[in-house]
Design a protein around this motif. Structure first.
Motif, PDB file in Angstrom:
ATOM      1  N   PHE A  31     -56.177   4.518 -15.057  1.00 38.27           N
ATOM      2  CA  PHE A  31     -57.314   4.470 -14.681  1.00 38.27           C
ATOM      3  C   PHE A  31     -58.230   3.281 -14.893  1.00 38.27           C
ATOM      4  O   PHE A  31     -57.551   2.441 -15.841  1.00 38.27           O
ATOM      5  CB  PHE A  31     -58.133   5.550 -15.401  1.00 38.27           C
ATOM      6  N   ALA A  32     -59.243   3.056 -14.514  1.00 37.68           N
ATOM      7  CA  ALA A  32     -60.221   1.649 -14.946  1.00 37.68           C
ATOM      8  C   ALA A  32     -61.475   2.128 -14.639  1.00 37.68           C
ATOM      9  O   ALA A  32     -62.049   3.080 -13.876  1.00 37.68           O
ATOM     10  CB  ALA A  32     -59.838   0.571 -13.715  1.00 37.68           C
ATOM     11  N   GLN A  42     -70.626  -8.544 -15.784  1.00 41.84           N
ATOM     12  CA  GLN A  42     -69.486  -7.222 -15.185  1.00 41.84           C
ATOM     13  C   GLN A  42     -68.688  -7.204 -16.306  1.00 41.84           C
ATOM     14  O   GLN A  42     -68.161  -8.171 -17.090  1.00 41.84           O
ATOM     15  CB  GLN A  42     -68.826  -7.670 -14.282  1.00 41.84           C
ATOM     16  N   ALA A  43     -68.157  -6.085 -16.564  1.00 39.14           N
ATOM     17  CA  ALA A  43     -67.047  -5.558 -17.564  1.00 39.14           C
ATOM     18  C   ALA A  43     -66.310  -4.571 -16.903  1.00 39.14           C
ATOM     19  O   ALA A  43     -66.698  -3.406 -16.234  1.00 39.14           O
ATOM     20  CB  ALA A  43     -67.857  -5.142 -18.961  1.00 39.14           C
ATOM     21  N   ALA A  44     -65.130  -4.462 -17.417  1.00 36.90           N
ATOM     22  CA  ALA A  44     -64.005  -3.615 -17.025  1.00 36.90           C
ATOM     23  C   ALA A  44     -63.265  -3.142 -18.049  1.00 36.90           C
ATOM     24  O   ALA A  44     -62.836  -3.901 -18.986  1.00 36.90           O
ATOM     25  CB  ALA A  44     -63.399  -4.117 -15.812  1.00 36.90           C
ATOM     26  N   GLY A  82     -53.085   0.817 -17.726  1.00 44.06           N
ATOM     27  CA  GLY A  82     -52.258   1.139 -16.553  1.00 44.06           C
ATOM     28  C   GLY A  82     -52.730   0.429 -15.103  1.00 44.06           C
ATOM     29  O   GLY A  82     -51.899   0.983 -14.139  1.00 44.06           O
ATOM     30  N   ALA A  83     -53.649  -0.110 -15.282  1.00 45.66           N
ATOM     31  CA  ALA A  83     -54.290  -0.463 -13.961  1.00 45.66           C
ATOM     32  C   ALA A  83     -54.886  -2.042 -14.279  1.00 45.66           C
ATOM     33  O   ALA A  83     -56.189  -2.280 -13.854  1.00 45.66           O
ATOM     34  CB  ALA A  83     -55.465   0.532 -13.417  1.00 45.66           C
ATOM     35  N   ALA A  84     -54.126  -2.961 -14.455  1.00 45.34           N
ATOM     36  CA  ALA A  84     -54.575  -4.188 -15.101  1.00 45.34           C
ATOM     37  C   ALA A  84     -55.306  -4.973 -13.960  1.00 45.34           C
ATOM     38  O   ALA A  84     -56.329  -5.889 -14.231  1.00 45.34           O
ATOM     39  CB  ALA A  84     -53.277  -4.962 -15.563  1.00 45.34           C
ATOM     40  N   THR A 104     -53.373  -1.705 -22.258  1.00 45.19           N
ATOM     41  CA  THR A 104     -54.689  -1.439 -22.046  1.00 45.19           C
ATOM     42  C   THR A 104     -55.269  -2.862 -21.742  1.00 45.19           C
ATOM     43  O   THR A 104     -54.947  -3.978 -22.636  1.00 45.19           O
ATOM     44  CB  THR A 104     -55.362  -1.084 -23.365  1.00 45.19           C
ATOM     45  N   VAL A 105     -55.931  -3.326 -20.686  1.00 42.56           N
ATOM     46  CA  VAL A 105     -56.567  -4.554 -20.521  1.00 42.56           C
ATOM     47  C   VAL A 105     -58.007  -4.425 -19.921  1.00 42.56           C
ATOM     48  O   VAL A 105     -58.568  -3.658 -19.366  1.00 42.56           O
ATOM     49  CB  VAL A 105     -56.130  -5.165 -18.914  1.00 42.56           C
ATOM     50  N   TRP A 106     -58.996  -5.204 -20.850  1.00 46.37           N
ATOM     51  CA  TRP A 106     -60.463  -5.268 -20.457  1.00 46.37           C
ATOM     52  C   TRP A 106     -60.788  -6.496 -20.532  1.00 46.37           C
ATOM     53  O   TRP A 106     -60.210  -7.490 -21.115  1.00 46.37           O
ATOM     54  CB  TRP A 106     -61.054  -4.133 -21.797  1.00 46.37           C
ATOM     55  N   GLY A 107     -62.080  -6.682 -19.929  1.00 48.82           N
ATOM     56  CA  GLY A 107     -62.609  -7.960 -19.756  1.00 48.82           C
ATOM     57  C   GLY A 107     -64.031  -8.069 -19.636  1.00 48.82           C
ATOM     58  O   GLY A 107     -64.643  -6.884 -19.114  1.00 48.82           O
TER      59      GLY A 107
END
Length: 202
Positions: A1-2, A23-25, A29-31, A78-81
């Motif tokens: 999910f994202a 913007q943030a995300a 499992g959805a890099a 887990t990927v966030w930015g």
């Protein structure tokens, strides 16, 4: 999910035409929803210094003896930015922008154990962590002598916080880089780009 969210403000601080946005995300499992840099980072510095990072949606082990079909569960990455920008309009033909962002890639404990058990990762087993991150800061000045013509100069600074940070180890040849003993460390890249763009459609 994202999940993702962002905003843009126009005419910031009373300056007509100025814009500010963020913007943030956050993803598991959805890099690709958090960054478009979904390939491997392989950055080489001066001498025998190198920095690496891998962006994957998940990790699993398909070489487990006596474990049914031989596959473990997929351990989601887990990927966030977060990204932000400010653009100042000097006049209708000149504008300058400042922008930057940060992205982090985290593997859970199980995924880390699976990666560090691989023969290819044993060279960094003393400091085996596949987690990595990077941030970028840039500025661009653009001239529009015609509404459909963009001429600009952009300066971009990229910093990679490497995975597997540690002392020198033997790695194989990679492109123009010969095989040898390399130290894994953070890397910096300064890029300067000049662009001329002609737009034919509105």
């Amino acid at each position: 999910f994202a999940v993702s969210g962002g905003f843009t403000l126009n005419d910031v601080l009373g300056w007509k035409g100025d814009q500010f946005g963020m913007q943030a995300a956050y993803s598991q499992g959805a890099a690709g929803y958090a960054t478009r840099a979904t390939g491997p980072w392989q950055m080489y510095g001066s001498g025998n210094n190198a920095g690496f990072g891998w962006v994957t949606d998940g990790v699993y082990d398909n070489n487990i003896p006596n474990a049914g079909a031989g596959f473990t569960n997929v351990e989601l990455t887990t990927v966030w930015g977060i990204n932000g920008f400010y653009q100042h309009l000097w006049n209708p033909k000149w504008r300058t922008s400042l922008y930057g962002g940060y992205v982090e890639v985290d593997y859970d404990a199980t995924a880390t154990l699976q990666i560090c058990a691989m023969p290819a990762a044993n060279f960094t087993i003393a400091n085996c962590t596949p987690n990595s991150s990077w941030w970028q800061l840039a500025t661009r000045t653009q001239w529009n002598p015609h509404p459909d013509l963009d001429i600009g100069v952009e300066v971009l600074w990229t910093h990679l916080n490497t995975a597997f940070k540690g002392p020198g180890v033997q790695i194989g040849a990679n492109g123009a880089r010969p095989a040898g003993v390399y130290a894994f460390d953070d890397q910096d890249v300064l890029s300067v780009m000049f662009r001329v763009q002609r737009n034919f459609l509105p």
